[in-house]
Design an enzyme around this catalytic site. Structure first.
Site, PDB file in Angstrom:
ATOM      1  N   SER A  44       0.868  -1.180   0.000  1.00 25.01           N
ATOM      2  CA  SER A  44       0.000   0.000   0.000  1.00 25.01           C
ATOM      3  C   SER A  44       0.903   1.227   0.000  1.00 25.01           C
ATOM      4  O   SER A  44       1.551   1.523   0.996  1.00 25.01           O
ATOM      5  CB  SER A  44      -0.912  -0.008   1.229  1.00 25.01           C
ATOM      6  OG  SER A  44      -1.609   1.207   1.345  1.00 25.01           O
ATOM      7  N   ASN A  79      -6.946   0.073  10.988  1.00 23.50           N
ATOM      8  CA  ASN A  79      -8.169   0.856  10.854  1.00 23.50           C
ATOM      9  C   ASN A  79      -8.553   1.035   9.391  1.00 23.50           C
ATOM     10  O   ASN A  79      -9.735   0.974   9.032  1.00 23.50           O
ATOM     11  CB  ASN A  79      -7.994   2.220  11.526  1.00 23.50           C
ATOM     12  CG  ASN A  79      -9.192   3.121  11.322  1.00 23.50           C
ATOM     13  OD1 ASN A  79      -9.210   3.945  10.411  1.00 23.50           O
ATOM     14  ND2 ASN A  79     -10.215   2.958  12.141  1.00 23.50           N
ATOM     15  N   THR A 101       3.800   1.583  15.468  1.00 24.51           N
ATOM     16  CA  THR A 101       4.181   2.170  16.752  1.00 24.51           C
ATOM     17  C   THR A 101       3.266   1.686  17.864  1.00 24.51           C
ATOM     18  O   THR A 101       3.699   1.348  18.958  1.00 24.51           O
ATOM     19  CB  THR A 101       4.127   3.703  16.655  1.00 24.51           C
ATOM     20  OG1 THR A 101       4.923   4.122  15.547  1.00 24.51           O
ATOM     21  CG2 THR A 101       4.670   4.345  17.921  1.00 24.51           C
ATOM     22  N   GLU A 281      -6.061   7.822  14.048  1.00 21.08           N
ATOM     23  CA  GLU A 281      -6.226   8.667  12.865  1.00 21.08           C
ATOM     24  C   GLU A 281      -7.158   9.827  13.207  1.00 21.08           C
ATOM     25  O   GLU A 281      -8.280   9.606  13.672  1.00 21.08           O
ATOM     26  CB  GLU A 281      -6.802   7.853  11.697  1.00 21.08           C
ATOM     27  CG  GLU A 281      -5.966   6.646  11.308  1.00 21.08           C
ATOM     28  CD  GLU A 281      -4.611   7.033  10.730  1.00 21.08           C
ATOM     29  OE1 GLU A 281      -4.569   7.943   9.874  1.00 21.08           O
ATOM     30  OE2 GLU A 281      -3.593   6.446  11.141  1.00 21.08           O
TER      31      GLU A 281
END
Length: 307
Positions: A44, A79, A101, A281
């Site tokens: 990705s 997510n 992380t 996010e």
């Protein structure tokens, strides 16, 4: 050993958090190829690519025989895959391999924090159904946060968590706690409304947040309910003391300063409008509406954690 799946797709980012991503992919592929007759490795390159690949899998443009998905990355990467799977209604199990992380949800799945060990655990894993939170038009697996959680994320400069590790994150958190931004809120959970003023609010689906475990025995991402926590000033002072000691979040010390409300449907408005962190996010602002989607996604779960 008979492979239980026909075609698996392993998604990964080049900047997943692993020091040597290509060597890491090779180690992971050794285990996953034992689970699948055919394993595709899918890089990705840009944010949103994984969602596009999910659409392609749904339309069978990618392949007509994909029956399991894997993701190598942290909570933010997971997510993105969750949003792709939910948006395109892919009824496929997901295997999660920690590589970022923060990997809070892998703890919930009883997976080891080391990517190689976790991929080996997947060989004897089983699929279980987990709840998903629908937040406006987005999907969340672990948590929704606003206030200090967002402030702290914005105070951590890009990449510093990878370079300096936990110390940099804690240093940023202490800085955030010294300058909290307060906001008024109106929170409605299953028809019951609470109003007040705070500088931090957390809505949790999973029991592991920010590297620590919330000490509630009945908190489960499989119970059809979300848990809302509203923090008061007393709590923030204790949090500051804990973080100055550079310890993990000690929920047992701060629970007396937290209002806890459990429910299935949540609406939240704030004054002023606040940014919202969903699984790491920052994609939304208040007002938000949250609906629990019971057992909406399948995740491969280890029998027991390998320490």
């Amino acid at each position: 050993m008979k492979q239980p799946y026909n075609h698996g797709v392993l998604f990964y980012h080049e900047h997943s958090g692993l020091k040597d991503i290509h060597n890491g992919i090779g180690e992971v592929a050794k285990s996953l190829s034992s689970m699948c007759k055919h394993l595709s490795l899918q890089l990705s390159e840009n944010k949103g690519d994984i969602i596009k690949y999910c659409k392609s899998i749904k339309n069978e443009n990618y392949s007509s025989d994909v029956d399991v998905l894997f993701i190598l990355g942290g909570d933010g990467t997971l997510n993105e895959l969750v949003n792709g799977v939910m948006q395109y209604q892919l009824n496929l199990p997901i295997g999660v391999i920690p590589g970022g992380t923060f990997n809070d949800f892998t703890k919930t799945l009883q997976l080891h924090p080391n990517f190689k060990t976790a991929s080996e655990q997947l060989l004897t894993s089983h699929a279980e159904s987990y709840d998903v939170l629908k937040v406006n038009d987005l999907y969340v697996l672990n948590f929704v946060g606003l206030g200090l959680i967002v402030q702290n994320a914005e105070n951590v400069q890009d990449g510093s968590k990878d370079i300096f590790g936990k110390f940099s994150y804690i240093r940023s958190t202490v800085k955030t706690l010294l300058n909290p931004v307060k906001f008024d809120f109106s929170l409605t959970v299953d028809g019951e409304t609470k109003e007040g003023n705070t500088s931090m609010m957390l809505i949790a689906n999973g029991p592991n947040i920010g590297g620590g475990q919330i000490p509630l025995t009945d908190l489960s991402p499989q119970d059809g309910r979300a848990n809302t926590f509203v923090f008061n000033d007393q709590t923030l002072n204790i949090l500051n003391d804990i973080l100055k000691k550079r310890d993990s979040m000690n929920w047992n010390e701060i629970t007396q300063g937290i209002d806890h409300i459990s429910g299935k449907h949540i609406t939240l408005s704030t004054n002023p409008s606040m940014k919202v962190d969903i699984d790491g996010e920052i994609n939304l602002e208040t007002p938000i509406e949250i609906q629990v989607l019971p057992k909406a996604i399948q995740l491969l779960t280890a029998t027991e954690q390998n320490n």
